[in-house]
Design an enzyme around this catalytic site. Structure first.
Site, PDB file in Angstrom:
ATOM      1  N   LYS A   1      18.323  53.307  78.833  1.00  0.00           N
ATOM      2  CA  LYS A   1      17.437  53.414  77.692  1.00  0.00           C
ATOM      3  C   LYS A   1      16.162  53.013  77.847  1.00  0.00           C
ATOM      4  O   LYS A   1      15.879  52.017  78.521  1.00  0.00           O
ATOM      5  CB  LYS A   1      17.998  52.675  76.228  1.00  0.00           C
ATOM      6  CG  LYS A   1      17.670  53.436  75.079  1.00  0.00           C
ATOM      7  CD  LYS A   1      18.760  54.691  75.115  1.00  0.00           C
ATOM      8  CE  LYS A   1      18.639  55.290  73.798  1.00  0.00           C
ATOM      9  NZ  LYS A   1      19.606  56.369  73.424  1.00  0.00           N
TER      10      LYS A   1
HETATM   11  P1  NAD Z   1      14.545  61.662  65.020  1.00  0.00           P
HETATM   12  O1  NAD Z   1      13.115  60.816  65.639  1.00  0.00           O
HETATM   13  O2  NAD Z   1      14.642  63.085  65.490  1.00  0.00           O
HETATM   14  O3  NAD Z   1      15.104  61.275  63.622  1.00  0.00           O
HETATM   15  C1  NAD Z   1      15.209  60.097  63.283  1.00  0.00           C
HETATM   16  C2  NAD Z   1      15.389  60.338  61.459  1.00  0.00           C
HETATM   17  O4  NAD Z   1      15.560  58.894  60.969  1.00  0.00           O
HETATM   18  C3  NAD Z   1      14.028  60.450  61.018  1.00  0.00           C
HETATM   19  O5  NAD Z   1      14.109  61.499  59.853  1.00  0.00           O
HETATM   20  C4  NAD Z   1      13.321  59.308  60.543  1.00  0.00           C
HETATM   21  O6  NAD Z   1      12.316  59.428  59.403  1.00  0.00           O
HETATM   22  C5  NAD Z   1      14.708  58.544  60.008  1.00  0.00           C
HETATM   23  N1  NAD Z   1      14.455  57.240  59.966  1.00  0.00           N
HETATM   24  C6  NAD Z   1      13.880  56.370  60.690  1.00  0.00           C
HETATM   25  N2  NAD Z   1      13.968  55.106  60.413  1.00  0.00           N
HETATM   26  C7  NAD Z   1      14.732  54.973  59.101  1.00  0.00           C
HETATM   27  C8  NAD Z   1      15.225  54.164  58.499  1.00  0.00           C
HETATM   28  N3  NAD Z   1      15.123  53.055  58.444  1.00  0.00           N
HETATM   29  N4  NAD Z   1      16.014  54.447  57.331  1.00  0.00           N
HETATM   30  C9  NAD Z   1      16.202  56.136  57.074  1.00  0.00           C
HETATM   31  N5  NAD Z   1      15.842  56.753  57.895  1.00  0.00           N
HETATM   32  C10 NAD Z   1      15.013  56.606  58.921  1.00  0.00           C
HETATM   33  O7  NAD Z   1      15.646  60.728  66.063  1.00  0.00           O
HETATM   34  P2  NAD Z   1      17.187  61.427  66.524  1.00  0.00           P
HETATM   35  O8  NAD Z   1      16.678  61.908  67.703  1.00  0.00           O
HETATM   36  O9  NAD Z   1      17.528  62.146  65.429  1.00  0.00           O
HETATM   37  O10 NAD Z   1      17.854  60.128  66.680  1.00  0.00           O
HETATM   38  C11 NAD Z   1      18.661  59.587  65.635  1.00  0.00           C
HETATM   39  C12 NAD Z   1      19.705  58.752  66.004  1.00  0.00           C
HETATM   40  O11 NAD Z   1      20.740  59.438  67.021  1.00  0.00           O
HETATM   41  C13 NAD Z   1      19.233  57.552  66.722  1.00  0.00           C
HETATM   42  O12 NAD Z   1      20.118  56.318  66.463  1.00  0.00           O
HETATM   43  C14 NAD Z   1      19.500  57.892  68.205  1.00  0.00           C
HETATM   44  O13 NAD Z   1      19.734  56.844  69.073  1.00  0.00           O
HETATM   45  C15 NAD Z   1      20.683  58.707  68.085  1.00  0.00           C
HETATM   46  N6  NAD Z   1      20.983  59.831  69.184  1.00  0.00           N
HETATM   47  C16 NAD Z   1      20.064  60.559  69.537  1.00  0.00           C
HETATM   48  C17 NAD Z   1      20.346  61.792  70.336  1.00  0.00           C
HETATM   49  C18 NAD Z   1      19.400  62.819  70.777  1.00  0.00           C
HETATM   50  O14 NAD Z   1      19.944  63.824  71.452  1.00  0.00           O
HETATM   51  N7  NAD Z   1      18.381  62.862  69.994  1.00  0.00           N
HETATM   52  C19 NAD Z   1      21.411  61.368  71.227  1.00  0.00           C
HETATM   53  C20 NAD Z   1      22.480  60.480  70.865  1.00  0.00           C
HETATM   54  C21 NAD Z   1      22.117  59.655  69.648  1.00  0.00           C
END
Ligand code: NAD
Length: 418
Positions: free
Chosen positions: A108
């Site tokens: 990561k």
């Molecule tokens: P992103 O940046 O596209 O979206 C994150 C969302 O969470 C945004 O809407 C943001 O405003 C919101 N957010 C941020 N802090 C917050 C808080 N304190 N309370 C409420 N909402 C909050 O990110 P993403 O890629 O959708 O990732 C989201 C989660 O999924 C993370 O934990 C990430 O590690 C996990 N994840 C992502 C992927 C991927 O392919 N993008 C894969 C596996 C896991």
């Protein structure tokens, strides 16, 4: 190493690891070798800001283990990024890749910054400089990055371009989650959310919940948004969504396409008039069939684990549930937890497909991508459920034990050099 990584998220990942290692009855020497990250890299990232100042950001990359292939994992931009948090996320990536049988160790990366306050040109300079600082440590057969919170396809395109410029030729396999015009895979952008939706639907069928189940999603970003859109297309109703700015609740159902448009125009959900505005903590406590935390770690904790009112807790985010909350949830048998390393694994599975396509210069159709993804998710979902049922353990311990067991076995068979 412990001191370097002091952080509540890393401590949580270690406690989860210890519980699974106890269940597997791993000997102490195997535990020490399997648990600690192999490489911790922290770099200073100087960036010329638009106002002429130079700001120095902290950039991290943790490569957790190298026993099964290159390391693989996302890059996060957030003010909360620290070495300990990144190490925890790398550790979870290791167990996730092993659980779904990918030839990778976990990794990561992260930069401590607020992407919402940086201009596009600042974001580009930050990304390019971080990538160039990482050149000695990454490579298509060493460590491959992907999008995570705060990063997207454009950031991956800048990374690919920076690395390729250095190499002197195009290197699409250096990152996944790129735009398709640069060698990205069909379906990668939506893959994590689609995978979440697929597994939620499997759980809905298993417990014979109504097909128009009510869904609440914390974090309306890449993962949360696509999970919601796919679940809606299969009959579910999104009654709550949120982001870092606020939460919106509407018992009758929210028009997700309108919410996406609002976020694209205004940068966040604030001011979206399709429902009642509330806080993120209030939203988590509303009644629903499916609760999907899809944002940050440790949002389900001992203060709210006894009060959430859902039947399925689908952990789209990494590490949304604390160890204390897990203890409470164990007694709440009515709640079925789809643990993070299974729930959001669709992202890294399709990233793996993208890497394979880039290495072979041979690209698949969207139908092929999703057909292969769903077959893997189906198999692993059944494995986790049957391990949990057979040994009367919770789904998290079952998933972690399956993943950790494979990494420990690989290390044992490779044995110790010299
Ligand atoms: P992103 O940046 O596209 O979206 C994150 C969302 O969470 C945004 O809407 C943001 O405003 C919101 N957010 C941020 N802090 C917050 C808080 N304190 N309370 C409420 N909402 C909050 O990110 P993403 O890629 O959708 O990732 C989201 C989660 O999924 C993370 O934990 C990430 O590690 C996990 N994840 C992502 C992927 C991927 O392919 N993008 C894969 C596996 C896991």
């Amino acid at each position: 190493m412990k001191n370097l990584l002091e952080n509540p998220v890393f401590e949580m990942a270690c406690r989860q690891y210890d519980a699974a290692a106890d269940y597997l009855d791993l000997p102490q020497s195997a535990r020490e070798r399997t648990k600690w990250p192999k490489r911790l890299i922290t770099v200073a990232v100087p960036v010329s800001m638009d106002d002429g100042r130079v700001e120095v950001f902290a950039g991290h990359r943790v490569q957790h283990h190298l026993a099964l292939g290159p390391t693989k994992g996302g890059l996060r931009y957030s003010p909360d990024v620290s070495l300990g948090e990144v190490a925890a996320l790398a550790m979870w990536m290791s167990w996730k890749c092993a659980l779904v049988n990918l030839p990778y160790g976990g990794a990561k990366g992260g930069i401590t910054c607020n992407p919402h306050t940086l201009s596009r040109t600042e974001l580009e300079r930050l990304t390019r400089r971080y990538t160039s600082e990482m050149i000695p440590f990454i490579g298509t057969h060493t460590d491959v990055m992907a999008p995570d919170m705060g990063t997207d396809e454009q950031i991956m395109a800048w990374m690919m371009d920076t690395y390729s410029t250095h190499a002197g030729h195009s290197m699409p396999g250096i990152v996944t989650g790129k735009p398709t015009c640069l060698g990205g895979s069909m379906g990668r952008k939506e893959a994590t959310g689609r995978g979440v939706a697929f597994l939620v639907n499997r759980a809905i069928e298993r417990f014979r919940l109504p097909s128009d189940s009510r869904v609440i999603i914390q974090g309306f970003g890449n993962v949360g948004r696509y999970a919601g859109i796919v679940l809606k297309s299969t009959g579910a109703r999104a009654i709550g969504i949120s982001d870092y700015a606020c939460a919106i609740y509407n018992k009758a159902g929210i028009d997700l396409a309108a919410a996406v448009k609002h976020v694209e125009k205004h940068g966040c959900l604030r001011g979206f008039s399709e429902g009642q505005e509330m806080t993120n903590s209030e939203l988590l406590l509303q009644e629903c069939e499916v609760l999907i935390p899809a944002a940050v770690e440790r949002v389900i904790d001992e203060s709210n684990a006894g009060k959430i009112k859902c039947r399925i807790l689908a952990e789209a985010a990494n590490g949304p549930t604390t160890v204390e909350a897990d203890k409470i949830l164990k007694d709440r048998k009515e709640i079925f937890v789809i643990p993070d390393i299974l729930c959001n694994s669709g992202g890294v599975i399709v990233s793996y497909f993208e890497w394979v396509q880039d290495l072979q210069n041979f690209f698949w159709s969207e139908v092929e991508v999703y057909d292969r993804l769903y077959r893997i998710l189906e198999t692993v979902f059944e494995q986790v459920c049957s391990e949990a049922e057979k040994h009367r353990i919770d789904n998290r311990t079952a998933a972690l034990a399956l993943g950790i067991g494979k990494v420990a076995e690989a290390k044992k068979v490779r044995s110790l050099f010299p």
